[in-house]
Design an enzyme around this catalytic site. Structure first.
Site, short mmCIF file in Angstrom:
data_model
loop_
_atom_site.label_atom_id
_atom_site.label_comp_id
_atom_site.label_asym_id
_atom_site.label_seq_id
_atom_site.Cartn_x
_atom_site.Cartn_y
_atom_site.Cartn_z
N ARG A 1 0.81 -1.22 0.00
CA ARG A 1 0.00 0.00 0.00
C ARG A 1 0.84 1.27 0.00
O ARG A 1 0.51 2.27 0.62
CB ARG A 1 -0.96 0.00 1.20
CG ARG A 1 -1.89 -1.19 1.25
CD ARG A 1 -2.84 -1.24 0.07
NE ARG A 1 -3.68 -2.42 0.11
CZ ARG A 1 -3.41 -3.57 -0.50
NH1 ARG A 1 -2.30 -3.69 -1.23
NH2 ARG A 1 -4.21 -4.60 -0.40
N GLU B 1 -4.55 2.83 6.68
CA GLU B 1 -4.55 2.61 5.24
C GLU B 1 -5.32 3.74 4.54
O GLU B 1 -4.96 4.17 3.47
CB GLU B 1 -5.17 1.26 4.88
CG GLU B 1 -5.17 0.96 3.40
CD GLU B 1 -5.54 -0.47 3.08
OE1 GLU B 1 -6.14 -0.69 2.02
OE2 GLU B 1 -5.23 -1.37 3.89
N SER C 1 -11.19 -0.28 3.68
CA SER C 1 -10.34 -0.81 4.76
C SER C 1 -9.62 0.33 5.47
O SER C 1 -8.94 1.13 4.83
CB SER C 1 -9.33 -1.80 4.20
OG SER C 1 -9.97 -2.93 3.65
#
Length: 319
Positions: A193, A312, A242
């Site tokens: 990520r 995130e 998320s």
């Protein structure tokens, strides 16, 4: 909510850097796209919360974007906005310029050797569906990521065992000074990520490479992904996807659940009962509520599980 001022194509009287009523010294003249001052962003992000952008620019095309950014003062903050899914816009709004890529940047073209050239504003569903129709496999996972190509490239978006690093050949970006450059995938130094894409760089296109596949099998995998998301995630809620990165060897949702945070509330924000790694706006949450709840979850997980969860979801703007 602030009153927005719109400057439409062809208007030459938009305020410039010397106009005391303009924000962040933005040079606003001679755009062909749509430029809006004090633009509400809550309607453009999934959480439906947050303050306005000093300026929101929706360029008519690539040349319009390059010309606009090349006129800005050095140091003017620039941020790209896609579908607004993986994002908390803080209640104080966003300084400088927010660039939103619309239809001119939402194209997907099939090239030779199982390659797709995709505009930075193209959605994951469009990319995956185009690949399916062309018999190109390996991009099905994009069906499960709510967002656009620009965000996928920046965040190394991934789901269901695959990520952008597996399929990206290269991307074209416009830097905050208006310079347009091609960046090979290897130069982004992808990790989980994360990429080394420069701050303020706007991804205007990317090339993804798949493998030959059967459209029926590709479609079936996309349907499986869509069904799995529907069954496990609060898709009908105002959420941001998320919330926390999965720690190595574990799942963020399991840690949040083990810390007793499922269903936890703060103001109008709540940890989803359906999936503990999702925060939701129950109706009237501020961005401060949502971010504050996330920090409280992090604190409880750290104290009870000994793990420091990393965000995130991207958090941007003034508190």
């Amino acid at each position: 909510m602030n009153q927005a001022d719109e400057f439409l194509p062809g208007e030459g009287n938009a305020p410039g850097a010397g106009d005391e009523s303009s924000n962040a010294g933005v040079v606003a003249a001679e755009v062909r796209g749509k430029l809006t001052r004090n633009a509400p962003l809550d309607r453009l992000v999934w959480f439906k919360s947050g303050g306005p952008a000093d300026w929101l620019f929706e360029p008519a095309d690539l040349d319009d974007l390059i010309a606009f950014l090349s006129r800005q003062e050095e140091g003017t903050p620039v941020m790209a906005l896609g579908l607004g899914s993986n994002l908390i816009v803080r209640d104080g709004g966003i300084p400088g310029v927010v660039v939103r890529l619309g239809k001119p940047f939402a194209t997907v073209e099939v090239q030779r050797d199982n390659v797709l050239e995709c505009g930075g504003g193209a959605s994951g569903i469009l990319v995956a569906s185009t690949a399916r129709d062309a018999g190109i496999a390996g991009l099905e996972f994009l069906r499960g990521i709510p967002g656009t190509v620009g965000g996928f490239v920046r965040m190394n978006g991934g789901a269901y065992g695959r990520e952008v690093a597996d399929i990206l050949l290269d991307c074209v970006v416009v830097l905050p000074n208006g310079e347009c450059v091609n960046i090979p995938a290897a130069d982004l130094e992808y990790s989980y990520r994360h990429s080394r894409l420069p701050d303020g760089a706007i991804v205007v296109s990317a090339r993804f490479k798949g493998t030959p596949g059967d459209p029926a099998e590709i479609g079936a995998e996309m349907d499986r992904i869509a069904h799995a998301r529907e069954e496990t995630q609060p898709l009908r809620s105002k959420t941001g996807g998320s919330t926390f990165k999965n720690p190595e060897g574990d799942k963020a949702w399991r840690l949040v659940d083990a810390a007793g945070c499922r269903g936890l509330k703060m103001g109008g924000a709540q940890v989803s009962e359906k999936h503990a790694n999702f925060l939701i706006n129950t109706g009237d949450a501020t961005s401060s509520d949502i971010e504050g709840l996330g920090e409280e979850v992090r604190r409880r997980v750290s104290e009870s599980q000994g793990v420091n969860l990393e965000w995130e979801i991207k958090r941007v703007g003034r508190p």
